[in-house]
Design a protein around this motif. Sequence first.
Motif, short mmCIF file in Angstrom:
data_model
loop_
_atom_site.label_atom_id
_atom_site.label_comp_id
_atom_site.label_asym_id
_atom_site.label_seq_id
_atom_site.Cartn_x
_atom_site.Cartn_y
_atom_site.Cartn_z
N TYR A 148 38.62 23.61 32.15
CA TYR A 148 37.59 23.92 31.16
C TYR A 148 38.21 24.43 29.88
N SER B 271 38.37 26.83 36.72
CA SER B 271 37.10 27.30 37.28
C SER B 271 37.25 27.89 38.68
N ASN C 186 40.73 32.34 38.51
CA ASN C 186 40.65 33.12 37.28
C ASN C 186 41.76 34.16 37.17
N HIS D 262 31.93 28.51 38.18
CA HIS D 262 33.14 28.92 37.48
C HIS D 262 33.36 30.40 37.79
N ASN E 2 35.50 34.40 33.78
CA ASN E 2 36.67 34.34 32.89
C ASN E 2 36.85 35.69 32.22
N TYR F 41 30.00 32.26 37.48
CA TYR F 41 29.76 31.49 36.25
C TYR F 41 30.68 32.05 35.17
N PHE F 42 30.97 31.24 34.15
CA PHE F 42 31.70 31.80 33.02
C PHE F 42 30.75 32.66 32.18
N LYS G 288 34.86 19.82 29.56
CA LYS G 288 35.67 19.56 30.75
C LYS G 288 36.97 18.90 30.32
#
Length: 229
Positions: free
Chosen positions: A25, A49, A52, A158, A161, A180-181, A205
């Motif tokens: 990503y 994803s 992390n 994801h 982050n 999720y991000f 992506k």
Amino acid sequence: MKKLLLCLLLISNSSFSQTEYSFDYLLHYNYTNHIDSTKSKAIYYLTNSKDNSYLARITKTDSLNLNIQFLKHDLFFSDVIISKKNFEMAEFIGIECKNVRKYSNPFKYKVNDYDYIKLETSDTLEKYEIICTRSEKYRKKIKIGKYVLKFNTTMPFHLPNLFFSTLYEEWNKERDLPNYFLSEISFFNFENELITSEEFIEFTKIDKKIKIITDECGDFYLDKILKIR
């Protein structure tokens, strides 16, 4: 910190020995400094994803070059400048090990003083705050601020982050944030004034890798920093 203009690897069949980190990503955010608007800018993150524990933070230095801060949590950090054109073309980004330094969170021992608290939830949003659980007297004495994190639950899977080490260490301790991000992250000072925020714009992506070239590394880099032997 010394920054070097790197030559990117444009082919995958390099004979160099290296450690390799994959990204699927590219996340685009608008960074706003609410105290000094001249410091506001676009920020991009290269992320994986499903892992992390590492990510790269990307900003423009000028119209031709980018600054990449590559972080492997609690292991190493690299801060380099590369050509924007080559970054867009390259599948592999090569970083020589001499441009990598050992990194560990100096406040990791305090992670038990923090906790994530859910503030809000809806069909599409989850909102959290990371707080210091020590006494109010202690928080005021040290002038401890807080982060507020928002997640859009309609986004793809994801892992969060988290570039800031304390946020990552607290997540890694309990894994209690949604997968999720971030759709937004904001920092408030100890007086609850909004200082900075990053608002998600879009994702792309990708299939890109960072390779740390180790052929010229001595035993110290291989054993103590990269820890690959």
